[in-house]
Scaffold this active site. Structure first.
Site, PDB file in Angstrom:
ATOM      1  N   CYS A   1     144.222  35.444  -7.887  1.00  0.00           N
ATOM      2  CA  CYS A   1     143.366  36.281  -8.729  1.00  0.00           C
ATOM      3  C   CYS A   1     144.075  37.594  -9.061  1.00  0.00           C
ATOM      4  CB  CYS A   1     142.045  36.545  -8.011  1.00  0.00           C
ATOM      5  SG  CYS A   1     140.812  37.405  -9.033  1.00  0.00           S
ATOM      6  N   CYS A   2     144.667  38.225  -8.056  1.00  0.00           N
ATOM      7  CA  CYS A   2     145.400  39.466  -8.295  1.00  0.00           C
ATOM      8  C   CYS A   2     146.602  39.234  -9.202  1.00  0.00           C
ATOM      9  CB  CYS A   2     145.865  40.070  -6.972  1.00  0.00           C
ATOM     10  SG  CYS A   2     144.560  40.828  -5.982  1.00  0.00           S
TER      11      CYS A   2
ATOM     12  N   CYS B   1     138.781  46.133  -7.157  1.00  0.00           N
ATOM     13  CA  CYS B   1     137.872  45.243  -7.866  1.00  0.00           C
ATOM     14  C   CYS B   1     136.578  45.058  -7.065  1.00  0.00           C
ATOM     15  CB  CYS B   1     138.536  43.894  -8.104  1.00  0.00           C
ATOM     16  SG  CYS B   1     139.865  43.948  -9.316  1.00  0.00           S
TER      17      CYS B   1
ATOM     18  N   CYS C   1     136.078  42.439  -4.094  1.00  0.00           N
ATOM     19  CA  CYS C   1     136.984  42.558  -2.948  1.00  0.00           C
ATOM     20  C   CYS C   1     137.018  43.968  -2.366  1.00  0.00           C
ATOM     21  CB  CYS C   1     138.394  42.125  -3.353  1.00  0.00           C
ATOM     22  SG  CYS C   1     138.490  40.405  -3.919  1.00  0.00           S
TER      23      CYS C   1
ATOM     24  N   CYS D   1     147.462  44.205  -3.500  1.00  0.00           N
ATOM     25  CA  CYS D   1     147.149  43.323  -4.626  1.00  0.00           C
ATOM     26  C   CYS D   1     148.374  42.582  -5.118  1.00  0.00           C
ATOM     27  CB  CYS D   1     146.527  44.122  -5.766  1.00  0.00           C
ATOM     28  SG  CYS D   1     147.637  45.297  -6.570  1.00  0.00           S
TER      29      CYS D   1
END
Length: 241
Positions: A126-127, A207, A210, A233
């Site tokens: 995702c990062c 984010c 998280c 990240c």
């Protein structure tokens, strides 16, 4: 700043990170940013900011040196609304002239995170698609970048140099040596507004899925990816070639 003169461009290109770090190891944040600007030039230098809980201090120093230095902001699609409004507030307050909000590639999101659940199943991936890859694209025109990491944040950040080599770019860490008290002093002297979520117990903000609150006896970044071994990240641990 120590007694060494700051190395300049030569026929072979930019000076090395080691040379610059030796010259700037005891420099103030203002001196580091001014040196980066002098060595690299505004057209080839960018700052990267999350507009998070401590970001205003670095942005204030950047604005004092040159408010036209490009500032890259990664709008991941998962940010708190408070962070977006804080960005706009600081841009106006500090007179920043070139803030670039960079979003993930829409096709990549549709292919790899169509259900918006990748943050849970694979936060590293995702990062990567929401931060690492967009930053790599955004940094394409630049030879060097400035960021706000500090040694007191601990973990992988505890031993960072003032200047590092990041793939083919130089990375300047003007706040590497700074203390929490010095950051607080910058906020107080400039009457900088705090991030809106600080009052709610968020000591470090990334984010939304998280990020959680952190107590006063925890590391400031304890609320990031809580319960997972992940602590970064990826934009500082993966080369931005």
């Amino acid at each position: 700043m120590n007694a060494h003169a700051v190395p300049q461009w030569t026929a072979d290109g930019l000076p090395s990170a080691a040379e610059l770090d030796a010259a700037l190891s005891a420099a103030t944040p203002q001196q580091v940013i001014a040196a980066a600007l002098d060595v690299v030039g505004r057209e080839r230098l960018a700052a990267v900011s999350s507009f998070g809980t401590e970001s205003a201090a670095l942005l204030k120093v950047i604005a004092d040196v040159d408010p036209a230095i490009p500032v890259i902001f990664l709008d991941t699609g998962w940010l708190f609304a408070e962070t977006l409004s804080y960005r706009d507030q600081l841009v106006e307050r500090l007179g920043l002239r070139d803030v670039r909000s960079i979003k993930p590639d829409a096709e990549t999101l549709a292919r790899e995170d169509a259900d918006n659940e990748l943050w849970f199943s694979n936060p590293d991936a995702c990062c990567r698609i929401r931060k690492v890859e967009p930053l790599a694209r955004a940094l394409g025109p630049f030879d060097a970048w400035i960021n706000g990491r500090k040694r007191f944040q601990g973990g992988a950040r505890s031993t960072i140099s003032v200047v590092e080599q990041d793939g083919g770019r130089l990375k300047f860490n003007p706040f590497a040596n700074i203390s929490q008290a010095e950051i607080a002093a910058i906020y107080a002297e400039a009457k900088l507004p705090p991030h809106p979520l600080v009052a709610s117990g968020f000591r470090s903000v990334g984010c939304m899925p998280c990020t959680s609150r952190a107590s006063a006896d925890e590391d400031a970044r304890a609320g990031r990816w809580r319960g997972r071994p992940k602590t970064e990240c990826g934009i500082h641990t993966v080369s931005t070639l």
